[in-house]
Design an enzyme around this catalytic site. Structure first.
Site, PDB file in Angstrom:
ATOM      1  N   SER A 148       0.800  -1.230   0.000  1.00 25.56           N
ATOM      2  CA  SER A 148       0.000   0.000   0.000  1.00 25.56           C
ATOM      3  C   SER A 148       0.831   1.278   0.000  1.00 25.56           C
ATOM      4  CB  SER A 148      -0.936   0.014   1.215  1.00 25.56           C
ATOM      5  OG  SER A 148      -2.042  -0.833   1.004  1.00 25.56           O
ATOM      6  N   LYS A 180       0.119   3.721  -2.712  1.00 25.67           N
ATOM      7  CA  LYS A 180      -0.900   4.773  -2.610  1.00 25.67           C
ATOM      8  C   LYS A 180      -0.294   6.165  -2.487  1.00 25.67           C
ATOM      9  CE  LYS A 180      -4.517   1.791  -0.661  1.00 25.67           C
ATOM     10  NZ  LYS A 180      -3.883   0.481  -0.415  1.00 25.67           N
ATOM     11  N   SER A 194      -6.552   3.578   4.090  1.00 28.08           N
ATOM     12  CA  SER A 194      -5.845   2.783   3.078  1.00 28.08           C
ATOM     13  C   SER A 194      -6.821   2.067   2.151  1.00 28.08           C
ATOM     14  CB  SER A 194      -4.900   1.774   3.729  1.00 28.08           C
ATOM     15  OG  SER A 194      -3.893   1.374   2.821  1.00 28.08           O
ATOM     16  N   LYS A 212       2.853   6.632   5.688  1.00 30.09           N
ATOM     17  CA  LYS A 212       1.996   5.580   5.136  1.00 30.09           C
ATOM     18  C   LYS A 212       2.512   4.196   5.504  1.00 30.09           C
ATOM     19  CE  LYS A 212      -1.514   4.206   2.692  1.00 30.09           C
ATOM     20  NZ  LYS A 212      -1.621   3.008   3.569  1.00 30.09           N
TER      21      LYS A 212
END
Length: 375
Positions: free
Chosen positions: A57, A60, A117, A219
């Site tokens: 992720s 992202k 997320s 993140k």
């Protein structure tokens, strides 16, 4: 090349060329990691930071970067309502729980993507920006190349596993720093601890937002192959550090190892400004130009990071390209500033022209020739 020894007065940018790669930080339990000083762009510690890995992720960050860019370019607006496609609704993995019959605003989608997320949010944003997730992946790759992410390739907006979807700790650090630098107005989204959408509250998975008051983003990521990953940004005073930790064994471990890495950077290193933006570092002779000298320096503030208490051991050598012959354009490289610490090479920065110098006498000689023709 001509070498000029210069004194550095301590008044208080891609990653610079390091003469010696940084050593691993002591006791970091991660397969891949990198610690970078935001001001100097120097890597302070690293391990396997150029090895290609599954970014999960952390992908992202690029989806967010392109969304922020679309907002800046007025192709999206925060209150704009976007439809939820069936593909987004059926997205696998983490979600913000979008529903096909319930459109969401861009602002809601950004928070769903960054805090929760949400893979569904990523797909909706990708489709809004360029029509489809597949086309968006092409846009992601073009932007990655522009940012200098030379070991990165994306095939989706979410980070779901694919053999053709990869990045490195180094490349991900470039992306994270680009968000902080290019879109400071949106960076605070990464410090939101919890977000509720569709009556579902989800906490930010970045544990350091609770554990360390200096951490203000960024993140997390996880897949079975990637392990537990975290990019963390922290600021103490004027200093900002960025850690990239990939491939740990648990949520708790990625937070603990990231905090150890950040503490190591703040405790063991200091960052000093060598030259201000536009400050003349040296004046060089130039041939065949209007004037016989050229001011050279840096177009941005120049910082260097070094172990604490070692500034007296820092020495600089300015190597310039000679002879310099006009014309020269502002921003054109004219040399390199090479720093050593205790006699060992440390880092190298390009030196550029601070002004443009045109060729001397062309206009004057042209008018003289015309006068001769019409006498």
């Amino acid at each position: 090349m001509i070498k000029l020894a210069i004194a550095l007065l301590f008044a208080g940018f891609g990653l610079p060329a390091l003469a010696n790669p940084p050593s691993p930080a002591p006791g970091i339990a991660a397969k891949y990691y990198l610690l970078v000083d935001f001001q100097s762009r120097q890597a302070l510690a690293e391990q396997n930071s150029r090895e290609r890995v599954e970014p999960a992720s952390l992908t992202k960050l690029m989806t967010a970067y392109l969304s922020f860019k679309a907002l800046k370019d007025k192709r999206l607006s925060p209150g704009q309502i976007l439809p939820v496609s069936e593909k987004a609704w059926k997205a696998e993995g983490s979600r913000m729980f979008l529903e096909p019959g319930k459109p969401a605003t861009v602002d809601e989608l950004l928070k769903g993507m960054i805090v929760q997320s949400g893979n569904d949010a990523c797909i909706v944003l990708a489709e809004a920006i360029v029509g489809s997730e597949e086309a968006f992946a092409g846009l992601m790759n073009r932007e990655a190349q522009r940012l200098g992410m030379s070991d990165t390739h994306f095939v989706n907006a979410t980070g779901l596993p694919d053999p053709r979807h990869y990045s490195t700790a180094r490349d991900l650090s470039l992306l994270a720093m680009a968000i902080i630098q290019d879109f400071p107005e949106y960076f605070p989204l990464y410090s939101i601890k919890e977000y509720t959408y569709n009556n579902v509250s989800q906490p930010n998975r970045n544990r350091l937002l609770w554990a360390d008051s200096f951490v203000d983003g960024m993140k997390t990521g996880y897949t079975e192959n990637a392990g537990y990953c975290l990019i963390a940004a922290a600021k103490r005073g004027e200093r900002r550090l960025l850690s990239v930790v990939l491939g740990t064994s648990s949520d708790a471990e990625r937070a603990a190892e990231s905090q150890k890495l950040l503490n190591f950077g703040f405790q063991q290193f200091e960052t000093v400004r060598l030259f201000a933006k536009g400050q003349t570092a040296t004046v060089l002779p130039i041939w065949k130009g209007v004037g016989n000298s050229l001011k050279a320096g840096f177009l941005e503030d120049l910082y260097v990071s070094l172990p604490k208490g070692q500034s007296s051991k820092l020495k600089a050598t300015l190597e310039t390209r000679q002879p310099l012959i006009a014309p020269v354009q502002q921003g054109q490289p004219v040399g390199a500033l090479k720093l050593t610490l205790g006699g060992r090479p440390l880092v190298e920065f390009p030196v550029v022209a601070l002004e443009s110098i045109s060729i001397a006498g062309l206009l004057g000689r042209g008018w003289d020739s015309l006068r001769l023709l019409f006498r």
